[in-house]
Design a protein around this motif. Structure first.
Motif, PDB file in Angstrom:
ATOM      1  N   TYR A  95      26.606  -5.198  11.515  1.00 32.25           N
ATOM      2  CA  TYR A  95      27.505  -4.885  10.412  1.00 32.25           C
ATOM      3  C   TYR A  95      27.591  -3.404  10.080  1.00 32.25           C
ATOM      4  CZ  TYR A  95      26.949  -9.884   9.764  1.00 32.25           C
ATOM      5  OH  TYR A  95      26.914 -11.241   9.966  1.00 32.25           O
ATOM      6  N   GLY A  96      26.639  -2.636  10.572  1.00 37.55           N
ATOM      7  CA  GLY A  96      26.608  -1.228  10.236  1.00 37.55           C
ATOM      8  C   GLY A  96      26.165  -1.042   8.793  1.00 37.55           C
ATOM      9  N   ALA A  97      25.871   0.163   8.422  1.00 39.87           N
ATOM     10  CA  ALA A  97      25.472   0.443   7.047  1.00 39.87           C
ATOM     11  C   ALA A  97      25.688   1.918   6.778  1.00 39.87           C
ATOM     12  CB  ALA A  97      24.011   0.080   6.817  1.00 39.87           C
ATOM     13  N   THR A  98      26.001   2.220   5.534  1.00 37.95           N
ATOM     14  CA  THR A  98      26.169   3.620   5.164  1.00 37.95           C
ATOM     15  C   THR A  98      24.857   4.198   4.678  1.00 37.95           C
ATOM     16  OG1 THR A  98      26.866   2.936   2.953  1.00 37.95           O
ATOM     17  CG2 THR A  98      28.601   3.345   4.576  1.00 37.95           C
ATOM     18  N   THR A  99      23.991   3.352   4.177  1.00 38.77           N
ATOM     19  CA  THR A  99      22.676   3.815   3.737  1.00 38.77           C
ATOM     20  C   THR A  99      21.628   2.857   4.269  1.00 38.77           C
ATOM     21  OG1 THR A  99      22.758   2.567   1.679  1.00 38.77           O
ATOM     22  CG2 THR A  99      23.566   4.825   1.606  1.00 38.77           C
ATOM     23  N   GLU A 100      20.496   3.396   4.565  1.00 39.06           N
ATOM     24  CA  GLU A 100      19.374   2.570   5.026  1.00 39.06           C
ATOM     25  C   GLU A 100      18.221   2.800   4.079  1.00 39.06           C
ATOM     26  OE1 GLU A 100      16.411   2.291   8.851  1.00 39.06           O
ATOM     27  OE2 GLU A 100      18.477   2.891   9.193  1.00 39.06           O
ATOM     28  N   THR A 101      17.653   1.727   3.583  1.00 44.63           N
ATOM     29  CA  THR A 101      16.519   1.861   2.680  1.00 44.63           C
ATOM     30  C   THR A 101      15.252   1.973   3.506  1.00 44.63           C
ATOM     31  OG1 THR A 101      16.309  -0.529   2.501  1.00 44.63           O
ATOM     32  CG2 THR A 101      17.630   0.570   0.833  1.00 44.63           C
ATOM     33  N   LYS A 102      14.454   2.948   3.180  1.00 44.27           N
ATOM     34  CA  LYS A 102      13.209   3.175   3.897  1.00 44.27           C
ATOM     35  C   LYS A 102      12.087   2.440   3.182  1.00 44.27           C
ATOM     36  CE  LYS A 102      10.192   6.920   5.497  1.00 44.27           C
ATOM     37  NZ  LYS A 102       9.637   6.205   6.571  1.00 44.27           N
ATOM     38  N   VAL A 103      11.336   1.659   3.939  1.00 38.34           N
ATOM     39  CA  VAL A 103      10.185   0.961   3.388  1.00 38.34           C
ATOM     40  C   VAL A 103       8.966   1.842   3.633  1.00 38.34           C
ATOM     41  CG1 VAL A 103       8.740  -1.092   3.556  1.00 38.34           C
ATOM     42  CG2 VAL A 103      11.220  -1.275   3.848  1.00 38.34           C
ATOM     43  N   GLU A 104       8.294   2.181   2.581  1.00 35.11           N
ATOM     44  CA  GLU A 104       7.107   3.025   2.697  1.00 35.11           C
ATOM     45  C   GLU A 104       5.989   2.274   3.413  1.00 35.11           C
ATOM     46  OE1 GLU A 104       6.847   6.256   1.906  1.00 35.11           O
ATOM     47  OE2 GLU A 104       8.962   6.170   1.352  1.00 35.11           O
ATOM     48  N   SER A 105       5.226   2.976   4.197  1.00 31.26           N
ATOM     49  CA  SER A 105       4.076   2.383   4.872  1.00 31.26           C
ATOM     50  C   SER A 105       3.008   2.030   3.842  1.00 31.26           C
ATOM     51  CB  SER A 105       3.493   3.353   5.894  1.00 31.26           C
ATOM     52  OG  SER A 105       4.423   3.609   6.895  1.00 31.26           O
ATOM     53  N   ALA A 106       2.181   1.086   4.206  1.00 34.37           N
ATOM     54  CA  ALA A 106       1.108   0.658   3.311  1.00 34.37           C
ATOM     55  C   ALA A 106       0.118   1.796   3.106  1.00 34.37           C
ATOM     56  CB  ALA A 106       0.400  -0.552   3.891  1.00 34.37           C
ATOM     57  N   THR A 107      -0.398   1.915   1.902  1.00 39.46           N
ATOM     58  CA  THR A 107      -1.395   2.940   1.601  1.00 39.46           C
ATOM     59  C   THR A 107      -2.772   2.321   1.388  1.00 39.46           C
ATOM     60  OG1 THR A 107      -0.863   2.814  -0.753  1.00 39.46           O
ATOM     61  CG2 THR A 107       0.305   4.484   0.555  1.00 39.46           C
ATOM     62  N   TYR A 108      -2.838   1.012   1.475  1.00 42.59           N
ATOM     63  CA  TYR A 108      -4.100   0.306   1.281  1.00 42.59           C
ATOM     64  C   TYR A 108      -5.088   0.689   2.376  1.00 42.59           C
ATOM     65  CZ  TYR A 108      -7.400  -3.561   1.080  1.00 42.59           C
ATOM     66  OH  TYR A 108      -8.536  -4.323   1.017  1.00 42.59           O
ATOM     67  N   ASN A 109      -6.317   0.972   1.999  1.00 42.49           N
ATOM     68  CA  ASN A 109      -7.352   1.318   2.962  1.00 42.49           C
ATOM     69  C   ASN A 109      -8.474   0.295   2.849  1.00 42.49           C
ATOM     70  OD1 ASN A 109      -9.321   2.359   4.578  1.00 42.49           O
ATOM     71  ND2 ASN A 109      -9.395   4.367   3.608  1.00 42.49           N
ATOM     72  N   PRO A 110      -8.571  -0.636   3.810  1.00 46.55           N
ATOM     73  CA  PRO A 110      -9.595  -1.670   3.722  1.00 46.55           C
ATOM     74  C   PRO A 110     -11.009  -1.125   3.889  1.00 46.55           C
ATOM     75  CG  PRO A 110      -8.476  -1.799   5.821  1.00 46.55           C
ATOM     76  CD  PRO A 110      -7.745  -0.776   5.004  1.00 46.55           C
ATOM     77  N   PHE A 111     -11.149   0.120   4.355  1.00 47.54           N
ATOM     78  CA  PHE A 111     -12.466   0.704   4.588  1.00 47.54           C
ATOM     79  C   PHE A 111     -12.850   1.718   3.514  1.00 47.54           C
ATOM     80  CE2 PHE A 111     -10.531  -0.251   8.737  1.00 47.54           C
ATOM     81  CZ  PHE A 111     -11.388  -1.266   9.122  1.00 47.54           C
ATOM     82  N   ALA A 112     -12.121   1.721   2.396  1.00 49.51           N
ATOM     83  CA  ALA A 112     -12.319   2.732   1.359  1.00 49.51           C
ATOM     84  C   ALA A 112     -13.754   2.768   0.851  1.00 49.51           C
ATOM     85  CB  ALA A 112     -11.352   2.491   0.202  1.00 49.51           C
ATOM     86  N   ASP A 113     -14.352   1.628   0.591  1.00 48.67           N
ATOM     87  CA  ASP A 113     -15.709   1.600   0.040  1.00 48.67           C
ATOM     88  C   ASP A 113     -16.667   0.953   1.031  1.00 48.67           C
ATOM     89  OD1 ASP A 113     -17.679   2.046  -1.896  1.00 48.67           O
ATOM     90  OD2 ASP A 113     -17.426   0.031  -2.724  1.00 48.67           O
ATOM     91  N   LEU A 114     -16.483   1.227   2.294  1.00 45.56           N
ATOM     92  CA  LEU A 114     -17.313   0.611   3.326  1.00 45.56           C
ATOM     93  C   LEU A 114     -18.788   0.967   3.156  1.00 45.56           C
ATOM     94  CD1 LEU A 114     -17.395  -1.108   5.860  1.00 45.56           C
ATOM     95  CD2 LEU A 114     -17.012   0.944   7.195  1.00 45.56           C
ATOM     96  N   LYS A 115     -19.077   2.204   2.847  1.00 46.66           N
ATOM     97  CA  LYS A 115     -20.464   2.631   2.675  1.00 46.66           C
ATOM     98  C   LYS A 115     -21.140   1.847   1.538  1.00 46.66           C
ATOM     99  CE  LYS A 115     -23.266   6.782   2.403  1.00 46.66           C
ATOM    100  NZ  LYS A 115     -23.264   8.249   2.336  1.00 46.66           N
ATOM    101  N   GLY A 116     -20.415   1.685   0.438  1.00 41.28           N
ATOM    102  CA  GLY A 116     -20.960   0.924  -0.701  1.00 41.28           C
ATOM    103  C   GLY A 116     -21.151  -0.535  -0.348  1.00 41.28           C
ATOM    104  N   MET A 117     -20.220  -1.100   0.402  1.00 46.65           N
ATOM    105  CA  MET A 117     -20.344  -2.507   0.803  1.00 46.65           C
ATOM    106  C   MET A 117     -21.503  -2.705   1.776  1.00 46.65           C
ATOM    107  SD  MET A 117     -16.484  -3.896   1.327  1.00 46.65           S
ATOM    108  CE  MET A 117     -15.369  -2.520   1.324  1.00 46.65           C
ATOM    109  N   MET A 118     -21.748  -1.731   2.611  1.00 46.72           N
ATOM    110  CA  MET A 118     -22.836  -1.825   3.589  1.00 46.72           C
ATOM    111  C   MET A 118     -24.193  -1.797   2.892  1.00 46.72           C
ATOM    112  SD  MET A 118     -21.450  -2.206   6.537  1.00 46.72           S
ATOM    113  CE  MET A 118     -22.721  -1.817   7.709  1.00 46.72           C
ATOM    114  N   LYS A 119     -24.280  -1.099   1.754  1.00 44.31           N
ATOM    115  CA  LYS A 119     -25.553  -1.019   1.027  1.00 44.31           C
ATOM    116  C   LYS A 119     -25.908  -2.348   0.374  1.00 44.31           C
ATOM    117  CE  LYS A 119     -25.500   3.901   0.083  1.00 44.31           C
ATOM    118  NZ  LYS A 119     -25.441   4.958  -0.931  1.00 44.31           N
ATOM    119  N   LYS A 120     -24.883  -3.164   0.056  1.00 45.97           N
ATOM    120  CA  LYS A 120     -25.128  -4.456  -0.585  1.00 45.97           C
ATOM    121  C   LYS A 120     -25.661  -5.371   0.446  1.00 45.97           C
ATOM    122  CE  LYS A 120     -21.495  -3.960  -3.986  1.00 45.97           C
ATOM    123  NZ  LYS A 120     -20.259  -4.450  -4.488  1.00 45.97           N
TER     124      LYS A 120
END
Length: 120
Positions: A95-120
């Motif tokens: 169909y074509g389009a005049t504008t394309e909406t950009k979907v932002e990439s995920a910013t979630y980091n599953p390893f953010a508190d890995l060091k803290g989780m490893m201590k538990k």
């Protein structure tokens, strides 16, 4: 050429195409799974070995033969987000389009508190 000969030739061509696709996907899929965390780049769903088959490799430029080893053309998407991405692309082509909406990439980091989780 009889119908059965034509059918067997078609079956052979289809089998070769499936084999080629499976072989090609195995290479870049394995590379992408080593490069990136097992998280969908759109909905941030996390994956484990038990459901990893539901995580796909999406080619950002939609060219499945463009597979740089640095993974710059790939992103991991769950089945649902991958289907959605391809549907949007097909609609854009059709169909074509005049504008394309950009979907932002995920910013979630599953390893953010890995060091803290490893201590538990």
């Amino acid at each position: 050429m009889s119908v059965s000969q034509g059918q067997s030739k078609l079956d052979k061509v289809l089998a070769e195409a499936r084999d080629y696709k499976a072989k090609r996907e195995t290479g870049y899929r394995e590379q992408a799974l080593k490069l990136y965390p097992w998280v969908c780049g759109r909905c941030t769903r996390e994956f484990t070995h038990s459901n990893l088959r539901e995580l796909t490799v999406h080619h950002r430029d939609h060219n499945h033969d463009n597979n740089p080893s640095d993974g710059s053309n790939w992103e991991l998407l769950c089945l649902y987000c991958h289907d959605n991405e391809h549907s949007k692309f097909e609609e854009l082509i059709q169909y074509g389009a005049t504008t394309e909406t950009k979907v932002e990439s995920a910013t979630y980091n599953p390893f953010a508190d890995l060091k803290g989780m490893m201590k538990k």
